[in-house]
Scaffold this motif. Structure first.
Motif, PDB file in Angstrom:
ATOM      1  N   ARG A 259     -34.474   0.400 -41.560  1.00 47.25           N
ATOM      2  CA  ARG A 259     -34.774   0.962 -40.237  1.00 47.25           C
ATOM      3  C   ARG A 259     -34.996  -0.174 -39.248  1.00 47.25           C
ATOM      4  O   ARG A 259     -35.393  -1.276 -39.630  1.00 47.25           O
ATOM      5  CB  ARG A 259     -36.031   1.824 -40.290  1.00 47.25           C
ATOM      6  CG  ARG A 259     -36.034   2.920 -41.349  1.00 47.25           C
ATOM      7  CD  ARG A 259     -35.148   4.090 -40.942  1.00 47.25           C
ATOM      8  NE  ARG A 259     -35.115   5.115 -41.952  1.00 47.25           N
ATOM      9  CZ  ARG A 259     -35.865   6.225 -41.943  1.00 47.25           C
ATOM     10  NH1 ARG A 259     -36.706   6.436 -40.958  1.00 47.25           N
ATOM     11  NH2 ARG A 259     -35.773   7.091 -42.911  1.00 47.25           N
ATOM     12  N   PRO A 260     -34.783   0.079 -37.960  1.00 43.29           N
ATOM     13  CA  PRO A 260     -35.068  -0.959 -36.957  1.00 43.29           C
ATOM     14  C   PRO A 260     -36.541  -1.387 -37.024  1.00 43.29           C
ATOM     15  O   PRO A 260     -37.423  -0.577 -37.321  1.00 43.29           O
ATOM     16  CB  PRO A 260     -34.771  -0.262 -35.627  1.00 43.29           C
ATOM     17  CG  PRO A 260     -33.844   0.863 -35.980  1.00 43.29           C
ATOM     18  CD  PRO A 260     -34.239   1.296 -37.356  1.00 43.29           C
ATOM     19  N   LYS A 261     -36.793  -2.660 -36.743  1.00 40.78           N
ATOM     20  CA  LYS A 261     -38.145  -3.199 -36.831  1.00 40.78           C
ATOM     21  C   LYS A 261     -39.138  -2.404 -35.995  1.00 40.78           C
ATOM     22  O   LYS A 261     -40.263  -2.154 -36.427  1.00 40.78           O
ATOM     23  CB  LYS A 261     -38.160  -4.665 -36.412  1.00 40.78           C
ATOM     24  CG  LYS A 261     -39.534  -5.304 -36.581  1.00 40.78           C
ATOM     25  CD  LYS A 261     -39.512  -6.768 -36.251  1.00 40.78           C
ATOM     26  CE  LYS A 261     -40.828  -7.459 -36.511  1.00 40.78           C
ATOM     27  NZ  LYS A 261     -42.038  -6.777 -36.137  1.00 40.78           N
TER      28      LYS A 261
ATOM     29  N   ASP B 149     -43.932   1.003 -35.777  1.00 34.39           N
ATOM     30  CA  ASP B 149     -44.606   2.256 -35.411  1.00 34.39           C
ATOM     31  C   ASP B 149     -45.234   2.927 -36.631  1.00 34.39           C
ATOM     32  O   ASP B 149     -46.353   3.438 -36.570  1.00 34.39           O
ATOM     33  CB  ASP B 149     -43.638   3.222 -34.732  1.00 34.39           C
ATOM     34  CG  ASP B 149     -43.250   2.803 -33.325  1.00 34.39           C
ATOM     35  OD1 ASP B 149     -43.931   1.923 -32.751  1.00 34.39           O
ATOM     36  OD2 ASP B 149     -42.250   3.345 -32.811  1.00 34.39           O
ATOM     37  N   LEU B 150     -44.509   2.947 -37.745  1.00 35.87           N
ATOM     38  CA  LEU B 150     -45.049   3.550 -38.973  1.00 35.87           C
ATOM     39  C   LEU B 150     -46.269   2.774 -39.464  1.00 35.87           C
ATOM     40  O   LEU B 150     -47.287   3.373 -39.839  1.00 35.87           O
ATOM     41  CB  LEU B 150     -43.967   3.602 -40.059  1.00 35.87           C
ATOM     42  CG  LEU B 150     -42.864   4.624 -39.844  1.00 35.87           C
ATOM     43  CD1 LEU B 150     -41.685   4.347 -40.772  1.00 35.87           C
ATOM     44  CD2 LEU B 150     -43.395   6.032 -40.072  1.00 35.87           C
TER      45      LEU B 150
ATOM     46  N   THR C 297     -40.663  -4.916 -45.956  1.00 37.10           N
ATOM     47  CA  THR C 297     -39.819  -6.044 -46.333  1.00 37.10           C
ATOM     48  C   THR C 297     -38.644  -6.124 -45.371  1.00 37.10           C
ATOM     49  O   THR C 297     -38.173  -5.110 -44.844  1.00 37.10           O
ATOM     50  CB  THR C 297     -39.293  -5.909 -47.776  1.00 37.10           C
ATOM     51  OG1 THR C 297     -38.613  -4.668 -47.917  1.00 37.10           O
ATOM     52  CG2 THR C 297     -40.415  -5.989 -48.788  1.00 37.10           C
ATOM     53  N   TRP C 298     -38.176  -7.327 -45.161  1.00 37.80           N
ATOM     54  CA  TRP C 298     -37.033  -7.564 -44.310  1.00 37.80           C
ATOM     55  C   TRP C 298     -35.762  -7.214 -45.081  1.00 37.80           C
ATOM     56  O   TRP C 298     -35.610  -7.592 -46.252  1.00 37.80           O
ATOM     57  CB  TRP C 298     -37.023  -9.030 -43.880  1.00 37.80           C
ATOM     58  CG  TRP C 298     -35.825  -9.422 -43.088  1.00 37.80           C
ATOM     59  CD1 TRP C 298     -35.570  -9.108 -41.788  1.00 37.80           C
ATOM     60  CD2 TRP C 298     -34.729 -10.206 -43.534  1.00 37.80           C
ATOM     61  NE1 TRP C 298     -34.373  -9.652 -41.384  1.00 37.80           N
ATOM     62  CE2 TRP C 298     -33.824 -10.338 -42.462  1.00 37.80           C
ATOM     63  CE3 TRP C 298     -34.401 -10.809 -44.740  1.00 37.80           C
ATOM     64  CZ2 TRP C 298     -32.637 -11.040 -42.537  1.00 37.80           C
ATOM     65  CZ3 TRP C 298     -33.217 -11.511 -44.820  1.00 37.80           C
ATOM     66  CH2 TRP C 298     -32.357 -11.618 -43.733  1.00 37.80           C
TER      67      TRP C 298
ATOM     68  N   PHE D 109     -33.566  -5.307 -39.228  1.00 34.65           N
ATOM     69  CA  PHE D 109     -33.810  -4.105 -40.012  1.00 34.65           C
ATOM     70  C   PHE D 109     -34.762  -4.405 -41.165  1.00 34.65           C
ATOM     71  O   PHE D 109     -34.649  -5.431 -41.829  1.00 34.65           O
ATOM     72  CB  PHE D 109     -32.497  -3.529 -40.549  1.00 34.65           C
ATOM     73  CG  PHE D 109     -31.608  -3.015 -39.466  1.00 34.65           C
ATOM     74  CD1 PHE D 109     -31.742  -1.725 -38.989  1.00 34.65           C
ATOM     75  CD2 PHE D 109     -30.649  -3.833 -38.897  1.00 34.65           C
ATOM     76  CE1 PHE D 109     -30.934  -1.247 -37.973  1.00 34.65           C
ATOM     77  CE2 PHE D 109     -29.830  -3.375 -37.878  1.00 34.65           C
ATOM     78  CZ  PHE D 109     -29.968  -2.077 -37.415  1.00 34.65           C
ATOM     79  N   TYR D 110     -35.694  -3.479 -41.364  1.00 34.92           N
ATOM     80  CA  TYR D 110     -36.723  -3.630 -42.390  1.00 34.92           C
ATOM     81  C   TYR D 110     -36.807  -2.358 -43.231  1.00 34.92           C
ATOM     82  O   TYR D 110     -36.300  -1.307 -42.844  1.00 34.92           O
ATOM     83  CB  TYR D 110     -38.084  -3.890 -41.733  1.00 34.92           C
ATOM     84  CG  TYR D 110     -38.193  -5.265 -41.128  1.00 34.92           C
ATOM     85  CD1 TYR D 110     -38.944  -6.243 -41.753  1.00 34.92           C
ATOM     86  CD2 TYR D 110     -37.545  -5.582 -39.944  1.00 34.92           C
ATOM     87  CE1 TYR D 110     -39.050  -7.518 -41.203  1.00 34.92           C
ATOM     88  CE2 TYR D 110     -37.637  -6.850 -39.388  1.00 34.92           C
ATOM     89  CZ  TYR D 110     -38.394  -7.818 -40.026  1.00 34.92           C
ATOM     90  OH  TYR D 110     -38.488  -9.055 -39.491  1.00 34.92           O
ATOM     91  N   THR D 111     -37.481  -2.467 -44.353  1.00 28.04           N
ATOM     92  CA  THR D 111     -37.758  -1.322 -45.213  1.00 28.04           C
ATOM     93  C   THR D 111     -39.266  -1.231 -45.403  1.00 28.04           C
ATOM     94  O   THR D 111     -39.930  -2.256 -45.570  1.00 28.04           O
ATOM     95  CB  THR D 111     -37.050  -1.479 -46.577  1.00 28.04           C
ATOM     96  OG1 THR D 111     -35.639  -1.445 -46.361  1.00 28.04           O
ATOM     97  CG2 THR D 111     -37.441  -0.376 -47.550  1.00 28.04           C
TER      98      THR D 111
END
Length: 82
Positions: free
Chosen positions: A16-18, A23-24, A63-64, A69-71
């Protein structure tokens, strides 16, 4: 109590976008690991049925993935209420 079993759910928000991951993380931090939130849990045994449950989240890890984009992986603990 009525339900003595603990149910935890492993949830992943992948690639997902950083800004979305930030936000999460901010949402989980604002709840402090103790405030309940609603989560829609799909019931794969009942077709397209969903059940809304209450959970807390005290554990997560971001994580990157690549570029911007990150997870985010999180553990939700179900809260049972009478």
């Amino acid at each position: 109590g009525l339900n003595n079993l603990e149910q935890t759910l492993s949830v992943s928000f992948s690639t997902r976008p950083k800004a979305e991951i930030d936000d999460l993380v901010a949402f989980f931090e604002s709840l402090g690991g103790v405030t309940k939130f609603r989560f829609d849990l799909e019931d794969s045994n009942a077709g397209s049925s969903t059940e809304t449950i209450k959970c807390t989240c005290a554990q997560w890890n971001q994580t990157w993935a690549y570029d911007n984009f990150y997870t985010l992986s999180a553990t939700f603990t179900r809260c049972y209420e009478a």
